[in-house]
Design a protein around this motif. Sequence first.
Motif, PDB file in Angstrom:
ATOM      1  N   ASN A 760      -1.701  37.776  32.786  1.00  0.00           N
ATOM      2  CA  ASN A 760      -2.594  37.394  31.683  1.00  0.00           C
ATOM      3  C   ASN A 760      -3.683  36.450  32.176  1.00  0.00           C
ATOM      4  O   ASN A 760      -4.835  36.525  31.760  1.00  0.00           O
ATOM      5  CB  ASN A 760      -1.817  36.711  30.559  1.00  0.00           C
ATOM      6  N   PHE A 764      -7.327  37.522  31.346  1.00  0.00           N
ATOM      7  CA  PHE A 764      -8.178  36.811  30.375  1.00  0.00           C
ATOM      8  C   PHE A 764      -9.051  35.776  31.086  1.00  0.00           C
ATOM      9  O   PHE A 764      -9.117  34.609  30.700  1.00  0.00           O
ATOM     10  CB  PHE A 764      -7.315  36.170  29.278  1.00  0.00           C
ATOM     11  N   ILE A 795      -7.453  29.820  24.364  1.00  0.00           N
ATOM     12  CA  ILE A 795      -7.022  30.365  23.062  1.00  0.00           C
ATOM     13  C   ILE A 795      -7.341  29.320  21.994  1.00  0.00           C
ATOM     14  O   ILE A 795      -7.106  28.118  22.199  1.00  0.00           O
ATOM     15  CB  ILE A 795      -5.496  30.643  23.063  1.00  0.00           C
ATOM     16  N   LEU A 810      -5.346  39.054  20.425  1.00  0.00           N
ATOM     17  CA  LEU A 810      -6.493  38.354  19.859  1.00  0.00           C
ATOM     18  C   LEU A 810      -7.811  39.080  20.158  1.00  0.00           C
ATOM     19  O   LEU A 810      -8.856  38.670  19.674  1.00  0.00           O
ATOM     20  CB  LEU A 810      -6.557  36.921  20.414  1.00  0.00           C
ATOM     21  N   HIS A 811      -7.698  40.127  20.969  1.00  0.00           N
ATOM     22  CA  HIS A 811      -8.946  40.811  21.376  1.00  0.00           C
ATOM     23  C   HIS A 811      -8.788  42.312  21.270  1.00  0.00           C
ATOM     24  O   HIS A 811      -7.671  42.827  21.250  1.00  0.00           O
ATOM     25  CB  HIS A 811      -9.295  40.459  22.825  1.00  0.00           C
ATOM     26  N   GLY A 818      -4.061  46.113  26.885  1.00  0.00           N
ATOM     27  CA  GLY A 818      -2.718  45.521  26.777  1.00  0.00           C
ATOM     28  C   GLY A 818      -2.001  46.016  25.549  1.00  0.00           C
ATOM     29  O   GLY A 818      -2.617  46.553  24.630  1.00  0.00           O
ATOM     30  N   LEU A 823       3.929  38.617  26.060  1.00  0.00           N
ATOM     31  CA  LEU A 823       4.445  37.252  25.790  1.00  0.00           C
ATOM     32  C   LEU A 823       5.736  37.279  24.973  1.00  0.00           C
ATOM     33  O   LEU A 823       6.591  36.396  25.119  1.00  0.00           O
ATOM     34  CB  LEU A 823       3.385  36.418  25.048  1.00  0.00           C
TER      35      LEU A 823
HETATM   36  P1  ADP Z   1      -1.466  41.769  26.089  1.00  0.00           P
HETATM   37  O1  ADP Z   1      -1.755  40.955  27.255  1.00  0.00           O
HETATM   38  O2  ADP Z   1      -0.808  42.993  26.361  1.00  0.00           O
HETATM   39  O3  ADP Z   1      -2.562  41.801  25.101  1.00  0.00           O
HETATM   40  P2  ADP Z   1       0.338  39.619  25.611  1.00  0.00           P
HETATM   41  O4  ADP Z   1       1.520  39.540  24.754  1.00  0.00           O
HETATM   42  O5  ADP Z   1       0.504  39.416  27.021  1.00  0.00           O
HETATM   43  O6  ADP Z   1      -0.321  41.009  25.307  1.00  0.00           O
HETATM   44  O7  ADP Z   1      -0.651  38.611  25.054  1.00  0.00           O
HETATM   45  C1  ADP Z   1      -0.954  38.536  23.731  1.00  0.00           C
HETATM   46  C2  ADP Z   1      -2.352  37.971  23.534  1.00  0.00           C
HETATM   47  O8  ADP Z   1      -2.397  36.633  23.905  1.00  0.00           O
HETATM   48  C3  ADP Z   1      -3.345  38.561  24.369  1.00  0.00           C
HETATM   49  O9  ADP Z   1      -3.890  39.787  23.800  1.00  0.00           O
HETATM   50  C4  ADP Z   1      -4.409  37.539  24.497  1.00  0.00           C
HETATM   51  O10 ADP Z   1      -5.287  37.623  23.387  1.00  0.00           O
HETATM   52  C5  ADP Z   1      -3.645  36.295  24.456  1.00  0.00           C
HETATM   53  N1  ADP Z   1      -3.412  35.754  25.830  1.00  0.00           N
HETATM   54  C6  ADP Z   1      -2.292  35.895  26.529  1.00  0.00           C
HETATM   55  N2  ADP Z   1      -2.391  35.235  27.709  1.00  0.00           N
HETATM   56  C7  ADP Z   1      -3.605  34.664  27.717  1.00  0.00           C
HETATM   57  C8  ADP Z   1      -4.299  33.861  28.693  1.00  0.00           C
HETATM   58  N3  ADP Z   1      -3.773  33.501  29.859  1.00  0.00           N
HETATM   59  N4  ADP Z   1      -5.590  33.485  28.361  1.00  0.00           N
HETATM   60  C9  ADP Z   1      -6.147  33.855  27.200  1.00  0.00           C
HETATM   61  N5  ADP Z   1      -5.516  34.610  26.264  1.00  0.00           N
HETATM   62  C10 ADP Z   1      -4.252  35.017  26.523  1.00  0.00           C
END
Ligand code: ADP
Length: 863
Positions: A760, A764, A795, A810-811, A818, A823
């Motif tokens: 991640n 990100f 975030i 969030l995106h 993803g 997470l």
């Molecule tokens: P995915 O990565 O598959 O979208 P995750 O469960 O890993 O799903 O993460 C969920 C969301 O959390 C992500 O879509 C992202 O918006 C946010 N996120 C996770 N890790 C980070 C990071 N290191 N920096 C910024 N946003 C993050």
Amino acid sequence: MRELLSVLCCHTFHPELEAAARAEGWDDVRVIPYPVRCGCPAVRWEELLPLLPAGTTGVAVMGRACLNGLEPLEGSDLVTLIEPQQECFHLVAAPTLVNEAITRGSYLMTASWLAEWPAHLAKLGFAPDQAGEFFRDFACELLLLDSGQLSDAGERLQSMSQAVGLPARRERVGLDITRLLLRLTVNRLRWELERRRVQSRERRRAREVADLTTAMDLLGQLAMLQDEPEAVAAIEEMFRMLFAPSELFFVGWAEGVWQGLEALSPSLSAQVRGLREEWAWTASDTGFLLRLERSGHLQGVIVVEGLSFPAYREGYLETARSLAGICTLVIENARALRRIKKAEAALRRATTERLRESEIRFEATFEQAAVGIAVVSPEGRWLRVNRKLCQIVGYALEELMHLTFQEITHPDDLDKDLENVRRMLAGEIANYSMEKRYFHKNGDLVWINLTVSLVWRASGEPDYFIAVIEEIQARKEAESALRESEAHLREARRLAGLGDWKWDVRTGTHAWSEEVFRLLGCDPSGSPVGYPEVSAFFTRESWGPLADAVERSLVQGTPFGLDVEVAPENGGGTRWVTARGEALRDDDGAVRILRGTLQDITERKQAEEEIRTLNVELEARVMQRTAELEALNQELKEFAYVASHDLQEPLRTMNSYAEFLREDLGEALIQGAVEEDLRFISDAARRMQTLVQDLLAYSRSGRLEVKDHPVALGTCLTMVRENLQTSLEECAGTLTWGELPTVRGERSALISVFQNLLGNGLKFRRSGVSPVLRVEAEADGEAWRIRVSDNGIGIEERYLERIFLPFKRLHGRQAYPGSGLGLAIVKKIVERHGGGIRVESEPDRGSVFTVTLPCWHDDGSAS
Ligand code: ADP
């Protein structure tokens, strides 16, 4: 035959004699003045006899000096008596006083003479303005022998003193002495008359009568005397008047020691010492000695010498002997009186001393008393208060003295207090005691115990109150606190359903508190039920163990406590109580008293019963639920199988056929829209595959069986870096870590955790910024905190919690690909390892994920 006694006297003394005769109350005695005064030529019987009233049987001439040469009338039926006084003034004053006055040169006057002094002087040939001349040669002062007859004697004396130019003096003389002489004279006249009448046969008896009269009279006179020297002087005076001796003295025997005579006259002394009889003639034979003796105790001797009238010697002696007894009595009385006075004085001294001591003691007691003491007037004014009372009410002494007890008494207590005071003043009660409140100077109320008594005057009026004031504030507060705590205790017992009982085994008496009656369903106004009749209140099942426990306690003295079921007498539902008891023993060890409590535990019992029922139900439901869950798990397993195999299979097929289609169409055809469609198909299939794999991973992570293996996180990170190597290079990112611990768990699962987080971090990243990833660990008590930080897009705070939920992204997928499960899987794995995860982040700065994992100990345990 009726007697008429006439007393002729010098007209100067006529008023005094007249008064004395009137005081005696005689109706057969006339006092007749004759115009002669001292120093004038002698009178003759021929001049006097015409003055006598008709029927006169006896005549006494008083004031012999005025009648020089006059002898008793011989050869007449008339009894005549010449009064033996040397001086006329002796009739009204004591001879010693007269002698002293004459020696001094005083001009003696009686009040009656003073009243008419100018006339008297005129008769002597001196006009009033020549009066000074008359006195000049022989008088140095005027002396009034004042018998009290003349009310303005003082003024008259004063004016005469001025007129004649001489100082004046006034001596009070008694009419009594005049009366006594008059009585003696009259008695002698009577005696003489009687003597003549009864002749010699009756002589002695007549004399006794006369002596007795005289003696009685003297007794009356002398008994009034209060001092021994006075008594002796008076006795001497009497003897002088009665016997006109040339010498007379009294030899006193004070406490048996005779005094003075030895020095005075050795021969007389010898005679007095030898005096054994009641009396004796003196050596000169013209006097006598008289013993004054009573009950064999010699008081003294009277020596009378040189009697003027030897012819009457015998008669005098008889009188003297009679008088001796009386004189003895008088002296003895005087001596007794002296002793009494002495004793009285000693007593007075001792009493004064004792009084002083007791006053000192009283003072100390009063002031140092531990209680307040006050002396209060009948109106309520403080007359005296002690220090302690001032302390109790907080006033200074002067302040308190200006107040009344009414002013500092609480109004609610005043009526009762005043009623008590009223009853005490009315004599209904002797004292009273009451509790009441005073106002302290600072306004606080002070509880006191008051005890009041009343002191009465001899006249029967109330004099003052004595009040004792004891402060009982602390006691009152303690009582109030006790009452409150008792009320609390009662209330607590009522609320707790706690009752107590007592059984005096020796007397067989029982006592129950109200609550025991209530618990057993009886009327609290009734009497406790004895043992074993009390069994009627318990169910049969409960009474057995309870009776056993009681019996054991009675014999062995062991305490007991058990839950028993009560079947109340009033028929209400059964109740449960805890019955407790203990035994109290005698000095000899025998159980004397059993006492204990009953506590209502019905509600607890009911709750226990409900819990038991619920537990059984719960167990059944848990078992059912477990079975359901197991079935569900089975379904899930099957689903996972389907997902992993069956769902992936068509995806792989889709993917494969998309590839086949691309190959079959060849490069020439694969362009434009077809090319794009095929790419969509492949992408969708790949995404679906990733999703399915992630779902599988998520499902597996929830059921992850964490083994107790040591996992060195450093080696995990090495593996992760290898996996991410390509991505790191693509974006020119860096991954570093510090010293990392060994933890307990599943290596593959922990690799997955860090791969997700660091993946991640790369994904990100900010555009144009090379990702910088860093992993660090620090110990936190029994856990490791592992921080995974990046410098990516960050975030917003409001999303921080939500990102750990499945499918939360969030995106858009275009921006950042993803599944949104990464997470969620990380969280599950970490939690299955007994740890947790949280995130801190700041948009456009980066994020820090902190994973907490239990420490690994050398002995293999994790904390
Ligand atoms: P995915 O990565 O598959 O979208 P995750 O469960 O890993 O799903 O993460 C969920 C969301 O959390 C992500 O879509 C992202 O918006 C946010 N996120 C996770 N890790 C980070 C990071 N290191 N920096 C910024 N946003 C993050």
